[in-house]
Design a protein around this motif. Structure first.
Motif, PDB file in Angstrom:
ATOM      1  N   THR A 112       1.876  11.042  -5.529  1.00  9.18           N
ATOM      2  CA  THR A 112       0.615  10.348  -5.821  1.00  9.18           C
ATOM      3  C   THR A 112      -0.344  11.197  -6.654  1.00  9.18           C
ATOM      4  O   THR A 112      -0.951  10.716  -7.610  1.00  9.18           O
ATOM      5  CB  THR A 112      -0.077   9.972  -4.499  1.00  9.18           C
ATOM      6  N   PHE A 113      -0.509  12.462  -6.270  1.00 11.85           N
ATOM      7  CA  PHE A 113      -1.505  13.309  -6.927  1.00 11.85           C
ATOM      8  C   PHE A 113      -1.146  13.612  -8.376  1.00 11.85           C
ATOM      9  O   PHE A 113      -2.023  13.701  -9.222  1.00 11.85           O
ATOM     10  CB  PHE A 113      -1.668  14.621  -6.155  1.00 11.85           C
ATOM     11  N   VAL A 150      -4.810  -1.954  -4.288  1.00 14.19           N
ATOM     12  CA  VAL A 150      -4.099  -1.070  -3.363  1.00 14.19           C
ATOM     13  C   VAL A 150      -2.609  -1.385  -3.463  1.00 14.19           C
ATOM     14  O   VAL A 150      -2.224  -2.558  -3.487  1.00 14.19           O
ATOM     15  CB  VAL A 150      -4.619  -1.296  -1.921  1.00 14.19           C
ATOM     16  N   GLY A 151      -1.782  -0.340  -3.553  1.00 14.30           N
ATOM     17  CA  GLY A 151      -0.338  -0.577  -3.644  1.00 14.30           C
ATOM     18  C   GLY A 151       0.443   0.700  -3.403  1.00 14.30           C
ATOM     19  O   GLY A 151      -0.118   1.802  -3.381  1.00 14.30           O
ATOM     20  N   THR A 175      -2.190   2.948  -5.680  1.00 14.85           N
ATOM     21  CA  THR A 175      -3.639   2.750  -5.639  1.00 14.85           C
ATOM     22  C   THR A 175      -4.368   3.776  -6.505  1.00 14.85           C
ATOM     23  O   THR A 175      -5.462   3.507  -7.003  1.00 14.85           O
ATOM     24  CB  THR A 175      -4.123   2.949  -4.177  1.00 14.85           C
ATOM     25  N   LYS A 176      -3.794   4.952  -6.655  1.00 17.78           N
ATOM     26  CA  LYS A 176      -4.473   6.087  -7.272  1.00 17.78           C
ATOM     27  C   LYS A 176      -4.193   6.096  -8.780  1.00 17.78           C
ATOM     28  O   LYS A 176      -4.575   5.158  -9.462  1.00 17.78           O
ATOM     29  CB  LYS A 176      -4.041   7.372  -6.567  1.00 17.78           C
ATOM     30  N   GLU A 187       4.143  17.067  -0.534  1.00 13.76           N
ATOM     31  CA  GLU A 187       3.227  16.616  -1.575  1.00 13.76           C
ATOM     32  C   GLU A 187       3.023  17.828  -2.461  1.00 13.76           C
ATOM     33  O   GLU A 187       2.993  18.951  -1.983  1.00 13.76           O
ATOM     34  CB  GLU A 187       1.868  16.231  -0.977  1.00 13.76           C
ATOM     35  N   TYR A 213      -1.501  14.467   3.402  1.00 14.52           N
ATOM     36  CA  TYR A 213      -2.459  13.361   3.318  1.00 14.52           C
ATOM     37  C   TYR A 213      -2.730  12.861   4.738  1.00 14.52           C
ATOM     38  O   TYR A 213      -1.802  12.653   5.526  1.00 14.52           O
ATOM     39  CB  TYR A 213      -1.870  12.251   2.442  1.00 14.52           C
ATOM     40  N   SER A 255       1.328   6.307  -3.656  1.00 13.55           N
ATOM     41  CA  SER A 255       0.241   5.365  -3.490  1.00 13.55           C
ATOM     42  C   SER A 255      -0.134   4.975  -4.917  1.00 13.55           C
ATOM     43  O   SER A 255      -0.792   5.747  -5.622  1.00 13.55           O
ATOM     44  CB  SER A 255      -0.948   6.023  -2.777  1.00 13.55           C
ATOM     45  N   SER A 292       0.856  -1.186   0.000  1.00 11.86           N
ATOM     46  CA  SER A 292       0.000   0.000   0.000  1.00 11.86           C
ATOM     47  C   SER A 292       0.892   1.236   0.000  1.00 11.86           C
ATOM     48  O   SER A 292       2.100   1.135   0.281  1.00 11.86           O
ATOM     49  CB  SER A 292      -0.914   0.028   1.238  1.00 11.86           C
ATOM     50  N   GLY A 293       0.281   2.378  -0.266  1.00 14.14           N
ATOM     51  CA  GLY A 293       1.038   3.627  -0.181  1.00 14.14           C
ATOM     52  C   GLY A 293       1.531   3.867   1.237  1.00 14.14           C
ATOM     53  O   GLY A 293       2.648   4.345   1.457  1.00 14.14           O
ATOM     54  N   MET A 294       0.709   3.527   2.233  1.00 12.13           N
ATOM     55  CA  MET A 294       1.121   3.729   3.620  1.00 12.13           C
ATOM     56  C   MET A 294       2.267   2.794   4.010  1.00 12.13           C
ATOM     57  O   MET A 294       3.135   3.165   4.779  1.00 12.13           O
ATOM     58  CB  MET A 294      -0.063   3.560   4.579  1.00 12.13           C
ATOM     59  N   ASP A 325       5.895  12.950  -2.126  1.00 13.83           N
ATOM     60  CA  ASP A 325       4.769  12.040  -2.345  1.00 13.83           C
ATOM     61  C   ASP A 325       4.133  12.470  -3.666  1.00 13.83           C
ATOM     62  O   ASP A 325       3.481  13.513  -3.742  1.00 13.83           O
ATOM     63  CB  ASP A 325       3.780  12.142  -1.176  1.00 13.83           C
ATOM     64  N   ASN A 385      -3.133  17.392  -1.010  1.00 13.68           N
ATOM     65  CA  ASN A 385      -4.447  16.763  -0.894  1.00 13.68           C
ATOM     66  C   ASN A 385      -5.105  17.263   0.388  1.00 13.68           C
ATOM     67  O   ASN A 385      -4.563  17.007   1.451  1.00 13.68           O
ATOM     68  CB  ASN A 385      -4.219  15.244  -0.819  1.00 13.68           C
TER      69      ASN A 385
HETATM   70  C1  LIG Z   1      -3.899   7.451  -0.825  1.00 12.05           C
HETATM   71  C2  LIG Z   1      -2.683   8.239  -0.510  1.00 12.05           C
HETATM   72  C3  LIG Z   1      -1.664   7.712   0.295  1.00 12.05           C
HETATM   73  C4  LIG Z   1      -1.785   6.354   0.972  1.00 12.05           C
HETATM   74  O1  LIG Z   1      -1.815   5.309   0.065  1.00 12.05           O
HETATM   75  P1  LIG Z   1      -2.621   3.916   0.296  1.00 12.05           P
HETATM   76  O2  LIG Z   1      -2.345   3.195  -0.958  1.00 12.05           O
HETATM   77  O3  LIG Z   1      -4.047   4.263   0.522  1.00 12.05           O
HETATM   78  O4  LIG Z   1      -2.017   3.271   1.500  1.00 12.05           O
HETATM   79  C5  LIG Z   1      -0.538   8.481   0.504  1.00 12.05           C
HETATM   80  N1  LIG Z   1      -0.428   9.723  -0.028  1.00 12.05           N
HETATM   81  C6  LIG Z   1      -1.379  10.263  -0.800  1.00 12.05           C
HETATM   82  C7  LIG Z   1      -1.183  11.629  -1.357  1.00 12.05           C
HETATM   83  C8  LIG Z   1      -2.545   9.553  -1.052  1.00 12.05           C
HETATM   84  O5  LIG Z   1      -3.506  10.105  -1.811  1.00 12.05           O
END
Ligand SMILES: *Cc1c(COP(=O)(O)O)cnc(C)c1O
Length: 379
Positions: free
Chosen positions: A176-177, A208-209, A198-199, A145, A102, A196, A76-78, A174, A149
Motif C-alpha cells: 500500500t505505502f 475505499v477498496g 484506498t490509498k 510492509e 498497520y 489498500s 476494502s484493504g482489510m 502489503d 506505517n
Molecule cells: C489503509 C491500509 C490498510 C487497510 O485498508 P482499508 O482500505 O482502509 O481497509 C492496510 N494496510 C495499509 C498499509 C494501509 O495503509
C-alpha cells in the motif's frame, strides 16, 4: 514486448467496449446477467458477487501493474487482508508480522485470528535475523510492509523471499505505502501482494477498496473462493473509480515523491524536529535497500517533534493546506498524529508508536505552498 508501467496503467484490462466502442470501461451496474440457455452464459458472467465486467477490468489492470497473473479486488484493504489471511492460515498455524504493522492488520490478527487458534509474533521488518529467529515449525506466513506505517522502516524483499523459500513459508507484502509504481514485490520473489487501493492506487481519497495480486495459481484459487463465498467485493462504481485513479498512478507517484523529498530535507533542518523518518534520506537505515528495490521513495514522511506529544498534536491542528485526517495517498496533503489516530488501537502493545510522532501524506500541490504551511505550523 511488455508495455511500460504507465502504458499498462492506462490500457491493461481496458480495451474499448466491444459492443459500443466506449473507450472507458462502462460501469456495469447489474447484479445478474441474461443467459442464452440454461447454464449458457454469454460472456462468463452469471452474478455480480462472483464477477462483474467493471471489476474484471480493474482486476486485470491491478495484476498487470504488479507483474502478476491474478488480481482480485475487494471492498476494502482489510477485506483483502482478511480473505488472504484466511486462505493462507489454519488453526494452529503461526505468522510473523511487522512490529509496526498497520493498526487494522494488527487488530484483525490480534483480535480475530487468534480467536480461531492462529498465533503470531511481531518482528522488525528491517531485521532479517530477528525474523529468521521468530520462524517456528508451524510458521506459514511472513507478512511484511515496506515502507512500514508510520515508521517508514524498510524490509529487504529479495532477502525475505529467500528466507521464505528456505523455511517453506509464504512471503506476503502489503504494498500500500509504495504502490505498484514504486515497487513490485512479486518480481523480487514475494508470493502475494495485498493493497489498500484506498490509498495511492485510487489516489483521490474518494473510494475505499483493496486487492490481492499473485502469480501462484493455488493462492489465487483459494482467495477467489473466499472472495465469492464471503462476498466482500467492490461494487461496479467503486471498481470504476479505482480504475480511473490508477490511470495516473505513475505521474502522481513521481510528484508525491519529489514533493516528499523536499519536505523531508526541510524538516531535517528545523530546530523543532528531532528526527525525520524518510527512506530517501541518505542517513535512513534502510536507504540503500529502498534505493535498490523502489523506483523512488514515496510520499509519506514521519517526524518526531522535539518538544514531545502535546507539541506534536498542536502542529497537526495548525496547518492550513495539510488537512488533519486519517488515511494517506491522495492528491491532497494530510497530516495526523498516529499515536492518537491511526495507531490508537496498538497503544499499550508491542506495536505502540512514539507519542511525539507526526505523519504527513505529502500531496501533489505546489511544494512551496506545502513547505510554507508546514514550517509555519511548526513555528
Ligand atoms: C489503509 C491500509 C490498510 C487497510 O485498508 P482499508 O482500505 O482502509 O481497509 C492496510 N494496510 C495499509 C498499509 C494501509 O495503509
Amino acid at each position: 514486448m511488455t508495455d511500460g508501467f504507465a502504458t499498462r496503467a492506462i490500457h491493461a484490462g481496458q480495451q474499448p467496449d466491444s459492443a459500443t466502442g466506449s473507450v472507458i470501461p462502462p460501469i456495469h451496474a447489474t447484479s445478474t446477467y441474461a443467459q442464452d440457455g440454461v447454464g449458457n452464459q454469454r460472456a462468463g458472467y452469471e452474478y455480480s458477487r462472483t464477477g462483474n465486467p467493471t471489476r474484471t477490468a480493474l482486476e486485470e489492470c491491478l495484476a498487470a501493474l504488479e507483474s502478476g497473473e491474478y488480481g482480485l479486488a475487494f471492498s476494502s484493504g482489510m477485506a483483502a487482508t482478511d480473505a488472504l489471511l484466511r486462505s493462507l492460515v489454519r488453526p494452529g498455524d503461526h505468522l510473523i508480522i511487522p512490529d509496526d504493522a498497520y493498526g487494522g492488520t494488527f487488530r484483525l490478527i490480534d483480535k480475530v485470528l487468534t480467536e480461531w487458534g492462529v498465533e503470531y509474533t511481531p518482528a522488525p521488518v528491517s531485521d532479517p535475523d530477528a525474523i529468521r529467529a521468530a520462524v517456528r515449525p508451524n510458521t506459514r506466513v511472513l507478512w511484511v510492509e515496506t515502507p512500514t506505517n508510520p515508521l517508514l522502516n524498510i524490509a529487504d524483499l529479495a532477502g525475505l523471499a529467500q528466507l521464505a523459500a528456505e523455511t517453506s513459508t509464504r512471503l506476503v507484502v502489503d504494498n500500500t505505502f509504495a504502490s505498484s509504481y514504486l515497487q513490485q514485490p512479486l518480481t523480487l520473489g514475494a508470493d502475494v501482494v495485498v493493497h489498500s487501493t484506498t490509498k495511492y492506487m485510487g489516489g483521490h481519497s474518494d473510494v475505499v477498496g483493496g486487492a490481492v495480486v499473485t502469480s501462484d495459481e493455488r493462492i489465487a484459487t483459494d482467495v477467489a473462493f473466499l472472495q465469492n463465498t464471503a462476498g466482500a467485493v467492490p461494487g461496479p462504481f467503486d471498481a470504476w473509480l479505482t480504475l480511473r485513479g490508477v490511470k495516473t498512478l505513475a505521474a502522481r507517484m513521481e510528484q508525491h515523491s519529489a514533493n516528499a523529498a523536499r519536505i523531508a530535507e526541510a524538516l531535517r533542518e528545523h530546530p523543532k524536529v528531532s528526527r525525520v523518518l524518510y527512506p530517501g534520506l541518505p542517513d535512513h537505515p534502510g536507504h540503500e535497500i529502498a534505493a535498490a528495490q523502489m523506483r523512488r521513495f514515496g510520499g509519506i514522511v514521519s517526524f518526531l517533534h522535539a518538544d514531545g506529544e502535546e507539541a506534536a498534536v498542536d502542529v497537526c491542528a495548525r496547518t492550513r493546506l495539510f488537512t488533519l485526517a486519517e488515511s494517506l495517498g491522495g492528491v491532497e496533503s494530510l497530516i495526523e498524529h498516529p499515536g492518537r489516530m491511526t495507531h490508537a488501537s496498538v497503544a499499550g502493545s508491542q506495536l505502540q508508536v512514539p507519542s511525539e510522532l507526526v505523519r504527513v501524506s505529502v500531496g501533489i500541490e505546489d511544494v512551496d505552498d506545502l513547505l510554507e504551511d508546514l514550517l509555519t505550523a511548526l513555528g
